[in-house]
Design a protein around this motif. Structure first.
Motif, PDB file in Angstrom:
ATOM      1  N   ARG A 235       0.827  -1.209   0.000  1.00 46.91           N
ATOM      2  CA  ARG A 235       0.000   0.000   0.000  1.00 46.91           C
ATOM      3  C   ARG A 235       0.862   1.259   0.000  1.00 46.91           C
ATOM      4  NH1 ARG A 235      -2.847  -3.178   3.872  1.00 46.91           N
ATOM      5  NH2 ARG A 235      -4.912  -3.847   3.129  1.00 46.91           N
ATOM      6  N   VAL A 236       1.924   1.238   0.794  1.00 43.64           N
ATOM      7  CA  VAL A 236       2.810   2.406   0.858  1.00 43.64           C
ATOM      8  C   VAL A 236       3.478   2.638  -0.494  1.00 43.64           C
ATOM      9  CG1 VAL A 236       4.899   3.350   1.926  1.00 43.64           C
ATOM     10  CG2 VAL A 236       3.210   2.154   3.337  1.00 43.64           C
ATOM     11  N   LEU A 238       2.390   1.775  -3.448  1.00 42.21           N
ATOM     12  CA  LEU A 238       1.403   2.253  -4.415  1.00 42.21           C
ATOM     13  C   LEU A 238       1.104   3.735  -4.209  1.00 42.21           C
ATOM     14  CD1 LEU A 238      -0.630   1.755  -6.665  1.00 42.21           C
ATOM     15  CD2 LEU A 238      -2.278   0.999  -4.929  1.00 42.21           C
ATOM     16  N   ALA A 239       0.900   4.147  -2.962  1.00 42.69           N
ATOM     17  CA  ALA A 239       0.602   5.549  -2.673  1.00 42.69           C
ATOM     18  C   ALA A 239       1.762   6.454  -3.084  1.00 42.69           C
ATOM     19  CB  ALA A 239       0.302   5.724  -1.184  1.00 42.69           C
ATOM     20  N   LEU A 240       2.979   6.029  -2.792  1.00 38.52           N
ATOM     21  CA  LEU A 240       4.153   6.822  -3.160  1.00 38.52           C
ATOM     22  C   LEU A 240       4.330   6.878  -4.673  1.00 38.52           C
ATOM     23  CD1 LEU A 240       6.616   5.532  -0.421  1.00 38.52           C
ATOM     24  CD2 LEU A 240       5.586   7.807  -0.533  1.00 38.52           C
ATOM     25  N   LEU A 242       1.979   6.784  -6.928  1.00 40.35           N
ATOM     26  CA  LEU A 242       0.994   7.730  -7.453  1.00 40.35           C
ATOM     27  C   LEU A 242       1.447   9.174  -7.226  1.00 40.35           C
ATOM     28  CD1 LEU A 242      -2.322   5.983  -6.327  1.00 40.35           C
ATOM     29  CD2 LEU A 242      -1.361   6.100  -8.640  1.00 40.35           C
ATOM     30  N   ALA A 243       2.020   9.441  -6.064  1.00 43.18           N
ATOM     31  CA  ALA A 243       2.525  10.793  -5.787  1.00 43.18           C
ATOM     32  C   ALA A 243       3.650  11.161  -6.744  1.00 43.18           C
ATOM     33  CB  ALA A 243       3.003  10.876  -4.339  1.00 43.18           C
TER      34      ALA A 243
END
Length: 263
Positions: A235-236, A238-240, A242-243
């Motif tokens: 999850r981390v 994926l979020a990074l 996208l950023a």
């Protein structure tokens, strides 16, 4: 009667930027760099657990080779090419450092020392060959190869150093991230107020952003019993990712605007 079209006159600085194969250093550069370091740590941790480690490392090596080839084939700095390469360095650099420790059983203190010596060797050879370590001079293939060799080594060094403080010295990931964050202030303060060389300040900061990003990524992803928040490395990552995509899109728009001919 004819009217001549206005001609856009480019400054020497603009011409130099156009010939450069790497980006200018600005706030968005450091933000994106920090995100790639954290993303590389999380993505590597996720991949080596989601599939056999040998397969993960092989895929990481292939992705790194492809990304670097794409970057080296560019004649100038192209936003997505450059940051794709940096991101893959982040993933594979983490794997390389972890293989040395987990696969070969080398203590973090030894691997940190080894990667620090390797980075020093890259800088010595680069300086002796090109007479400069300035990123503003990356306009030839040979200098760019030195640049990427240095970057790859900084990622491996930062990974080992971060784990050295967090695991070997038992500080935990959050405390390690805060310690490295404090050290990261040294080049900023030194350059701003104490006349530190711009080249030294850049590479000092570049090395330190790796353990900062990696430590905080681990803190976010690892389970509570290991001192983290337990969000999960997948999850981390994926979020990074996208950023990073958002920032790359913004830089791409800015680059195209800068190159748009004057009317």
């Amino acid at each position: 009667m004819t009217t001549s079209e206005p001609i856009a006159v480019r400054s020497p600085d603009a011409i130099a930027r156009a010939a450069s194969r790497v980006p200018e250093v600005a706030a968005i550069f450091w933000l994106t760099k920090a995100l790639t370091t954290a993303m590389g740590e999380s993505a590597s941790d996720f991949l080596v657990r989601a599939m056999p480690p040998e397969v993960a490392v092989l895929l990481g090596a292939v992705a790194f080779a492809v990304a670097l080839t794409i970057q080296l084939r560019a004649r100038r700095y192209v936003v997505w090419r450059y940051w794709f390469a940096v991101s893959m360095v982040g993933v594979f650099g983490t794997m390389a450092a972890d293989v040395v420790h987990v696969g070969l059983g080398v203590p973090y203190a030894v691997s940190t020392t080894f990667f620090a010596a390797a980075l020093a060797a890259v800088f010595v050879l680069w300086s002796a060959t090109e007479k400069t370590l300035s990123i503003h001079s990356i306009r030839s293939r040979r200098r760019e190869l030195f640049y990427w060799a240095a970057i790859m080594t900084t990622f491996a060094l930062g990974t080992a150093a971060g784990d050295l403080l967090a695991v070997t010295f038992h500080l935990g990931y959050l405390a390690a991230g805060l310690v490295f964050g404090a050290i990261l202030l040294i080049p900023a303060v030194g350059y701003r107020w104490f006349g530190m060389s711009g080249v030294l300040a850049f590479w000092f900061a570049y090395v330190m952003t790796r353990p900062v990003g990696a430590s905080f990524a681990d803190w976010l992803g690892v389970p509570a019993e290991r001192g983290g928040l337990g969000l999960g490395s997948g999850r981390v990552a994926l979020a990074l990712s996208l950023a990073i995509v958002v920032l790359v899109m913004r830089m791409t728009v800015e680059q195209r605007t800068e190159r748009r001919p004057l009317a």
